[in-house]
Scaffold this active site. Sequence first.
Site, PDB file in Angstrom:
ATOM      1  N   ASP A 101       0.815  -1.216   0.000  1.00  0.00           N
ATOM      2  CA  ASP A 101       0.000   0.000   0.000  1.00  0.00           C
ATOM      3  C   ASP A 101       0.852   1.270   0.000  1.00  0.00           C
ATOM      4  OD1 ASP A 101      -2.329  -1.686   0.258  1.00  0.00           O
ATOM      5  OD2 ASP A 101      -1.735  -1.954   2.338  1.00  0.00           O
ATOM      6  N   GLU A 102       2.020   1.185  -0.632  1.00  0.00           N
ATOM      7  CA  GLU A 102       2.891   2.364  -0.725  1.00  0.00           C
ATOM      8  C   GLU A 102       2.495   3.262  -1.895  1.00  0.00           C
ATOM      9  OE1 GLU A 102       4.120  -0.743  -1.056  1.00  0.00           O
ATOM     10  OE2 GLU A 102       5.460  -1.167   0.625  1.00  0.00           O
ATOM     11  N   GLY A 103       1.625   2.751  -2.778  1.00  0.00           N
ATOM     12  CA  GLY A 103       1.250   3.543  -3.957  1.00  0.00           C
ATOM     13  C   GLY A 103       1.932   3.051  -5.222  1.00  0.00           C
ATOM     14  N   LYS A 104       2.234   1.758  -5.259  1.00  0.00           N
ATOM     15  CA  LYS A 104       2.908   1.193  -6.448  1.00  0.00           C
ATOM     16  C   LYS A 104       2.032   1.279  -7.688  1.00  0.00           C
ATOM     17  CE  LYS A 104       3.199  -2.757  -4.405  1.00  0.00           C
ATOM     18  NZ  LYS A 104       2.718  -2.382  -3.074  1.00  0.00           N
TER      19      LYS A 104
ATOM     20  N   ALA B 267      -3.926  -8.348  -3.940  1.00  0.00           N
ATOM     21  CA  ALA B 267      -3.480  -6.976  -4.205  1.00  0.00           C
ATOM     22  C   ALA B 267      -4.684  -6.076  -4.467  1.00  0.00           C
ATOM     23  CB  ALA B 267      -2.571  -6.965  -5.426  1.00  0.00           C
ATOM     24  N   GLY B 268      -4.515  -4.819  -4.170  1.00  0.00           N
ATOM     25  CA  GLY B 268      -5.545  -3.840  -4.506  1.00  0.00           C
ATOM     26  C   GLY B 268      -4.856  -2.553  -4.884  1.00  0.00           C
ATOM     27  N   HIS B 269      -4.976  -2.153  -6.128  1.00  0.00           N
ATOM     28  CA  HIS B 269      -4.321  -0.940  -6.599  1.00  0.00           C
ATOM     29  C   HIS B 269      -5.381   0.102  -6.909  1.00  0.00           C
ATOM     30  CE1 HIS B 269      -0.578  -3.309  -8.104  1.00  0.00           C
ATOM     31  NE2 HIS B 269      -0.578  -3.100  -6.820  1.00  0.00           N
ATOM     32  N   THR B 270      -5.299   1.248  -6.257  1.00  0.00           N
ATOM     33  CA  THR B 270      -6.273   2.298  -6.546  1.00  0.00           C
ATOM     34  C   THR B 270      -5.629   3.348  -7.440  1.00  0.00           C
ATOM     35  OG1 THR B 270      -7.014   1.999  -4.294  1.00  0.00           O
ATOM     36  CG2 THR B 270      -7.946   3.862  -5.466  1.00  0.00           C
TER      37      THR B 270
ATOM     38  N   GLN C  59       2.033  -6.434  -3.290  1.00  0.00           N
ATOM     39  CA  GLN C  59       2.508  -6.540  -1.908  1.00  0.00           C
ATOM     40  C   GLN C  59       3.865  -5.823  -1.782  1.00  0.00           C
ATOM     41  OE1 GLN C  59       1.337  -9.907  -3.293  1.00  0.00           O
ATOM     42  NE2 GLN C  59      -0.574  -8.889  -2.897  1.00  0.00           N
TER      43      GLN C  59
ATOM     44  N   LYS D 167       2.772   9.981  -0.687  1.00  0.00           N
ATOM     45  CA  LYS D 167       1.897  10.471   0.398  1.00  0.00           C
ATOM     46  C   LYS D 167       2.596  11.445   1.349  1.00  0.00           C
ATOM     47  CE  LYS D 167      -1.972   7.488   0.785  1.00  0.00           C
ATOM     48  NZ  LYS D 167      -2.783   6.608   1.603  1.00  0.00           N
TER      49      LYS D 167
ATOM     50  N   VAL E 102       2.259  13.751  -3.785  1.00  0.00           N
ATOM     51  CA  VAL E 102       1.622  14.674  -2.842  1.00  0.00           C
ATOM     52  C   VAL E 102       0.092  14.625  -2.952  1.00  0.00           C
ATOM     53  CG1 VAL E 102       3.584  16.247  -2.619  1.00  0.00           C
ATOM     54  CG2 VAL E 102       1.964  16.584  -4.495  1.00  0.00           C
TER      55      VAL E 102
END
Length: 425
Positions: free
Chosen positions: A13-16, A39-42, A224, A331, A414
């Site tokens: 969940d680092e924003g990959k 996995a879940g990518h937004t 992950q 973030k 950001v």
Amino acid sequence: MPATVVVGTQWGDEGKGKLTDLMAFEMDMVVRYQGGHNAGHTLVVNDKTFALQLVPSGVLHPNVTPVIGNGTVIDPRVLVDEMDALAARGVDCGALKVSGSAHLVMPYHSELDALHEDRLGADKLGTTGRGIGPAYADRALRTGLRVQDLLDPEGFRIRLDAALGRVNPLLAAVFDRPPMDASAIAEEYLGRCAPRIAPHVADTVGLVHDALESGRRVLLEGAQATFLDLDHGTYPFVTSSNPTAGGACTGAGLGPGHIDRIVGVVKAYVTRVGSGPFVTELTDSTGDHLVAAGHEYGTNTGRRRRTGWLDLVMLRQAVRLNSITELALTKLDVLDGLPRLKVCVAYRHGGDLFSHMPHCQSVLREASPVYEELPGWQADTAAAAEAGVLPAAARGYISFIEAEAGVPVRLVGVGPGRHQFLELP
Ligand code: IMP
């Protein structure tokens, strides 16, 4: 042309996904190399939010061939639903390629995942319950079914019968559960899913090498992250695959010599979903603030993420394990307004000080963080249009990370939008 890897440096969940989507502008192929629909990518594009689980984040780019590599595990029902959901929003998955060697997540895998977790009670791992561990376990036991079996109905049924011959007695004897029905599973997998997936099944290893040999740019997208890695993570609180950059080699079918750029994604603080050690965890109002400001709830399971200060012991280890060549810090805006920031530079355990990750889990469980305090900033970094206008304290925070990690930060996130990544010189 060598390939690029994007890898998470924390617990996911680092924003990959967002970074991959951005980098896909300059890529021709994006390959998922491990994991499954855990996995879940937004992604947020033009105010539309896309939540992806299996399909690589490059799918939103018409110029990119999205590939699901051999190292993944695929629930074909989820893949079909995801392709339909994307199509309903105008995203075409026609170019998607799926490795015939990837393993299938079967209905008994998710059932066993949930039953094992229940049995562990208070000691549960906190898995996503998607059957990922049992699917990889079958792969290691050499009892799994693969995507290519969807193209061979007779072989599929034989392998399914053999699998249920082992699983059903286990369900009855250990868990007191009814047996699973082979014909219902075959109907769903062969009847409903196979015709939809068959056109996408390909020799993805050959495709990746053809692309590299013809000078096209290939991005290998990890799911992950480093500390969920089966070998290098906080075992047993890990996933069942290798998200680290080495996993990109086996999971996509290329050697280390084919890779020359490894981008580590590091969130400006740390989050974790599920159980396991977390040295810098915050259980106070600052932790609550990070959850609220960072919307720290799982894309996939909706679970509240645990939060903590940035941990440079983890980051140094991630740099080593993945041969990271540059960092993308995400973030940063979530830290806006905090008066002071703490960054963990070492762990203390008894009389010992660890600036590198202790290999023994009992040390990690009992260690306490040694913090360096840095000034915060009272400005809205989400509005920054370029890195040069970031407050001095924010730039100081970034420089501190670079110096401690020994690799440059090239991008700073950001906000959730595509344009909210700032390039650093
Ligand atoms: P599994 O991958 O479902 O077996 O879960 C094992 C551990 O990995 C649990 O702690 C999960 O919360 C964690 N995990 C799996 N996938 C993700 C992810 O995409 N982001 C963050 N944590 C994850």
